[in-house]
Write a protein that holds these residues in place. Structure first.
Motif, PDB file in Angstrom:
ATOM      1  N   GLY A  74       0.801  -1.207   0.000  1.00 44.12           N
ATOM      2  CA  GLY A  74       0.000   0.000   0.000  1.00 44.12           C
ATOM      3  C   GLY A  74       0.843   1.270   0.000  1.00 44.12           C
ATOM      4  O   GLY A  74       0.311   2.364  -0.008  1.00 44.12           O
ATOM      5  N   SER A 104       1.434   5.870  -7.960  1.00 44.70           N
ATOM      6  CA  SER A 104       0.307   5.074  -7.474  1.00 44.70           C
ATOM      7  C   SER A 104      -0.557   5.956  -6.586  1.00 44.70           C
ATOM      8  O   SER A 104      -0.094   6.937  -6.018  1.00 44.70           O
ATOM      9  CB  SER A 104       0.800   3.857  -6.697  1.00 44.70           C
ATOM     10  N   ARG A 105      -1.821   5.585  -6.475  1.00 43.08           N
ATOM     11  CA  ARG A 105      -2.751   6.290  -5.590  1.00 43.08           C
ATOM     12  C   ARG A 105      -3.862   5.340  -5.199  1.00 43.08           C
ATOM     13  O   ARG A 105      -4.040   4.297  -5.821  1.00 43.08           O
ATOM     14  CB  ARG A 105      -3.308   7.532  -6.268  1.00 43.08           C
ATOM     15  N   ARG A 106      -4.580   5.707  -4.176  1.00 47.21           N
ATOM     16  CA  ARG A 106      -5.716   4.898  -3.732  1.00 47.21           C
ATOM     17  C   ARG A 106      -6.929   5.223  -4.596  1.00 47.21           C
ATOM     18  O   ARG A 106      -7.262   6.378  -4.807  1.00 47.21           O
ATOM     19  CB  ARG A 106      -6.057   5.175  -2.273  1.00 47.21           C
ATOM     20  N   CYS A 107      -7.575   4.200  -5.106  1.00 50.40           N
ATOM     21  CA  CYS A 107      -8.828   4.327  -5.850  1.00 50.40           C
ATOM     22  C   CYS A 107      -9.843   3.443  -5.140  1.00 50.40           C
ATOM     23  O   CYS A 107      -9.984   2.279  -5.474  1.00 50.40           O
ATOM     24  CB  CYS A 107      -8.654   3.890  -7.290  1.00 50.40           C
ATOM     25  N   GLU A 109     -10.840   0.929  -2.704  1.00 46.37           N
ATOM     26  CA  GLU A 109     -10.144  -0.127  -1.980  1.00 46.37           C
ATOM     27  C   GLU A 109      -8.865  -0.581  -2.671  1.00 46.37           C
ATOM     28  O   GLU A 109      -8.056  -1.290  -2.098  1.00 46.37           O
ATOM     29  CB  GLU A 109     -11.084  -1.334  -1.801  1.00 46.37           C
ATOM     30  N   GLN A 111      -5.363  -0.047  -5.441  1.00 46.34           N
ATOM     31  CA  GLN A 111      -4.328   0.878  -5.899  1.00 46.34           C
ATOM     32  C   GLN A 111      -4.527   1.083  -7.394  1.00 46.34           C
ATOM     33  O   GLN A 111      -4.857   0.143  -8.113  1.00 46.34           O
ATOM     34  CB  GLN A 111      -2.927   0.298  -5.670  1.00 46.34           C
ATOM     35  N   CYS A 112      -4.334   2.280  -7.863  1.00 45.86           N
ATOM     36  CA  CYS A 112      -4.350   2.532  -9.298  1.00 45.86           C
ATOM     37  C   CYS A 112      -3.176   3.439  -9.640  1.00 45.86           C
ATOM     38  O   CYS A 112      -2.495   3.945  -8.759  1.00 45.86           O
ATOM     39  CB  CYS A 112      -5.682   3.125  -9.754  1.00 45.86           C
TER      40      CYS A 112
END
Length: 173
Positions: A74, A104-107, A109, A111-112
């Motif tokens: 994460g 990377s980033r949180r999308c 639930e 990672q995108c």
């Protein structure tokens, strides 16, 4: 040459310069790959620059596993790469000679991946902000991928759950 003629020559040169930029963009749209890409919009208005939607372009990533951070940790990661169109998807391929930072980033639930540099899409003054979408709709952007430089936004569209992308009509009403 009198003052009027000098003024007309300067005006003609300026018109040619502006027309050449427009012609270059038309050439790029006709000859380089175009693809719809999902976006993560933010910051829709900055008074100094005018009215626009600032959009982070989401991409699929093809990269080597990083020895520093496990894939499921994460922790945010980034790499430099090049952009390619594969099928109907925009893909960032890890390449040390590439020109684009991908982070990377949180999308939700998961990672995108997104391009490190956001794109600005200018909108007319009296049009509703297209980045504010109802639940079940996502904002997409059609981009041209020139050989050098960032992707160039062409138009915005909306994708409803399990549907196709529908271009938005953003003409000033």
């Amino acid at each position: 040459m009198n003052v009027l003629m000098k003024g007309l020559v300067v005006a003609a040169v300026q018109v040619l310069l502006v027309a050449s930029v427009g012609a270059k963009y038309l050439y790029d749209r006709a000859n380089y790959p175009r693809v719809w890409a999902e976006t993560a919009p933010y910051d829709p208005d900055l008074p100094i620059r005018g009215r626009y939607v600032s959009i982070a372009v989401l991409v699929d990533a093809e990269r080597l596993p990083s020895p520093e951070a496990p894939a499921d940790s994460g922790a945010p990661t980034m790499f430099i790469g090049r952009l390619e169109v594969r099928g109907e998807r925009l893909v960032a391929v890890e390449d040390t000679g590439g020109k684009h930072w991908v982070t990377s980033r949180r999308c939700g639930e998961a990672q995108c991946w997104q391009l490190g540099e956001p794109l600005a899409y200018f909108i007319p003054e009296h049009v509703a902000d297209p980045s504010r979408r109802p639940a079940g709709e996502t904002l997409w952007v059609e981009v041209t991928l020139p050989p050098k430089g960032a992707p160039r936004p062409i138009r915005l569209g909306v994708k409803k759950a399990d549907g196709a992308v529908s271009p938005l009509d953003l003409r000033d009403e």
